[in-house]
Design a protein around this motif. Structure first.
Motif, short mmCIF file in Angstrom:
data_model
loop_
_atom_site.label_atom_id
_atom_site.label_comp_id
_atom_site.label_asym_id
_atom_site.label_seq_id
_atom_site.Cartn_x
_atom_site.Cartn_y
_atom_site.Cartn_z
N LEU A 238 0.77 -1.39 0.08
CA LEU A 238 0.12 0.09 -0.08
C LEU A 238 0.54 1.40 -0.06
O LEU A 238 0.30 2.44 -0.16
N TYR A 239 2.18 1.31 0.23
CA TYR A 239 3.14 2.29 0.30
C TYR A 239 3.76 2.41 -1.10
O TYR A 239 4.64 3.46 -1.22
N ARG A 240 3.88 1.45 -1.92
CA ARG A 240 4.52 1.27 -3.05
C ARG A 240 4.42 2.75 -4.18
O ARG A 240 5.32 2.93 -4.65
N ALA A 241 3.37 3.44 -3.99
CA ALA A 241 2.86 4.42 -4.87
C ALA A 241 3.48 5.84 -4.21
O ALA A 241 3.34 6.94 -4.94
N ASP A 242 3.92 5.53 -3.08
CA ASP A 242 4.31 6.76 -2.21
C ASP A 242 5.57 7.15 -2.61
O ASP A 242 6.38 6.71 -3.03
N THR A 243 5.68 8.77 -2.80
CA THR A 243 6.90 9.47 -3.00
C THR A 243 7.29 10.13 -1.99
O THR A 243 6.50 10.65 -1.10
N VAL A 244 8.74 10.51 -1.99
CA VAL A 244 9.10 11.43 -0.82
C VAL A 244 8.43 12.82 -0.66
O VAL A 244 8.09 13.05 0.32
N PRO A 245 8.45 13.67 -1.79
CA PRO A 245 7.54 14.85 -1.77
C PRO A 245 6.26 14.73 -1.11
O PRO A 245 5.88 15.42 -0.21
N VAL A 246 5.37 13.57 -1.65
CA VAL A 246 4.10 13.50 -1.00
C VAL A 246 4.18 13.05 0.37
O VAL A 246 3.32 13.52 1.33
N VAL A 247 4.86 11.91 0.69
CA VAL A 247 4.74 11.58 2.15
C VAL A 247 5.11 12.53 3.14
O VAL A 247 4.69 12.64 4.01
N ALA A 248 6.38 13.25 2.69
CA ALA A 248 6.92 14.34 3.71
C ALA A 248 5.74 15.31 3.78
O ALA A 248 5.51 15.59 5.00
N ALA A 249 5.14 15.80 2.65
CA ALA A 249 3.91 16.84 2.86
C ALA A 249 2.86 16.26 3.89
O ALA A 249 2.31 16.95 4.58
N GLU A 250 2.60 15.06 3.40
CA GLU A 250 1.37 14.48 4.22
C GLU A 250 1.70 14.24 5.58
O GLU A 250 0.81 14.47 6.55
N ASP B 172 3.59 16.02 7.50
CA ASP B 172 3.59 17.37 8.16
C ASP B 172 2.13 17.74 8.22
O ASP B 172 1.78 18.31 9.45
N MET B 173 1.25 17.32 7.26
CA MET B 173 -0.20 17.77 7.21
C MET B 173 -1.04 16.86 8.41
O MET B 173 -1.35 17.51 9.26
N ALA B 174 -0.53 15.92 8.31
CA ALA B 174 -1.13 14.82 9.36
C ALA B 174 -0.59 15.08 11.17
O ALA B 174 -1.57 15.19 11.73
N ALA B 175 0.52 15.70 11.11
CA ALA B 175 0.73 16.16 12.31
C ALA B 175 0.08 17.33 12.87
O ALA B 175 -0.41 17.56 13.96
N GLY B 176 -0.24 18.17 12.00
CA GLY B 176 -1.00 19.52 12.08
C GLY B 176 -2.38 19.16 12.64
O GLY B 176 -3.13 19.67 13.44
N LEU B 177 -2.95 18.27 11.71
CA LEU B 177 -4.16 17.86 12.06
C LEU B 177 -4.69 17.31 13.36
O LEU B 177 -5.41 17.34 14.13
N PHE B 178 -3.43 16.34 13.57
CA PHE B 178 -3.74 15.26 14.93
C PHE B 178 -3.57 16.58 16.17
O PHE B 178 -4.36 16.41 17.09
N THR B 179 -2.46 17.41 16.11
CA THR B 179 -2.35 18.21 17.25
C THR B 179 -3.16 19.33 17.29
O THR B 179 -3.80 19.64 18.67
N ARG B 180 -3.98 19.72 16.20
CA ARG B 180 -5.20 20.81 16.39
C ARG B 180 -5.98 20.10 17.07
O ARG B 180 -7.18 20.53 18.03
N THR B 181 -6.45 18.98 16.79
CA THR B 181 -7.62 17.84 17.23
C THR B 181 -7.24 17.77 18.90
O THR B 181 -8.08 17.90 19.79
N PHE B 182 -5.97 17.12 19.02
CA PHE B 182 -5.68 16.95 20.33
C PHE B 182 -5.88 18.01 21.27
O PHE B 182 -6.29 17.80 22.63
#
Length: 168
Positions: A99-111, A113-123
Motif C-alpha cells: 500500500l506504500y508502493r506508490a508513495d513518493t518522498v515529496p508526497v509522504v513528507a508533505a502528508e 507534516d499535514m497529518a501532524a498538524g491535523l492531529f495536534t489541532r484535534t488533540f
C-alpha cells in the motif's frame, strides 16, 4: 486499566506516564518535522531497506503519517462513544500488501507534516476530563486505555520511528 506508570518501551525507553498532555503536541510536531526533513534530505535513499526485515525511511514516514491520521479519528470516536473498542492499524499488512508502493518522498513528507498538524489541532481541543475517557486499544495487546494514553502512544510512535529513520 493497565498500570501506565510502569509502562515503558523496551527498545527506546519511552515512558508513557512521564509525558504530560502539554508536551504531546509540541513533541509530535517536532518529531514529524524531523522525519519529514530526514526523508527529504536523502530522497535517493528513502526507499532503500538496510535489512530486508526493517522498513525503509519512506515506509516509516508513511506509517507515522497513518498513525497520526488513524488515531486522530479514534479520538472523535472515543469522545462520541463510551468505551469503544479499536481494531489494530494493521501496520505490517499495509507494507506487505504494497500500500506504500506508490508513495513518493515529496508526497509522504508533505502528508506527514499535514497529518501532524491535523492531529495536534484535534488533540489540543480535548479537555482534561475528556482525556480521561476510556477505550479498548488493540496495540500492543487489547487493553483499556485512556484518550490521554492514546496521545502519549502517538508521541511514542513518532519519537520511536524518528530514531528508526535516523538510523537508516
Amino acid at each position: 486499566m493497565s498500570d501506565a506508570t510502569a509502562e515503558s518501551c523496551p527498545v527506546c525507553g519511552f515512558v508513557w506516564a512521564a509525558v504530560g498532555r502539554r508536551e504531546i503536541s509540541p513533541r509530535i510536531t517536532a518529531g514529524a518535522s524531523a522525519i519529514s526533513a530526514l526523508v527529504r534530505a536523502a530522497p535517493d535513499q528513502a526507499t532503500v531497506r538496510a535489512e530486508p526485515e526493517r522498513w525503509s525511511r519512506l515506509e516509516y514516514a508513511a506509517h507515522v503519517r497513518d498513525v497520526l491520521l488513524h488515531v486522530r479519528d479514534r479520538f472523535v470516536i472515543g469522545l462520541a462513544e463510551d468505551d469503544p473498542e479499536f481494531k489494530p492499524l494493521y501496520r505490517d499488512q499495509r507494507v506487505d500488501f504494497g500500500l506504500y508502493r506508490a508513495d513518493t518522498v515529496p508526497v509522504v513528507a508533505a502528508e506527514l507534516d499535514m497529518a501532524a498538524g491535523l492531529f495536534t489541532r484535534t488533540f489540543d481541543q480535548i479537555d482534561d476530563d475528556a482525556l480521561r475517557r476510556t477505550c479498548v486499544y488493540a496495540y500492543p495487546t487489547a487493553q483499556t486505555r485512556t484518550l490521554l494514553w492514546m496521545g502519549q502512544q502517538v508521541l511514542h510512535e513518532v519519537e520511536h520511528h524518528r530514531t528508526d529513520v535516523e538510523a537508516r
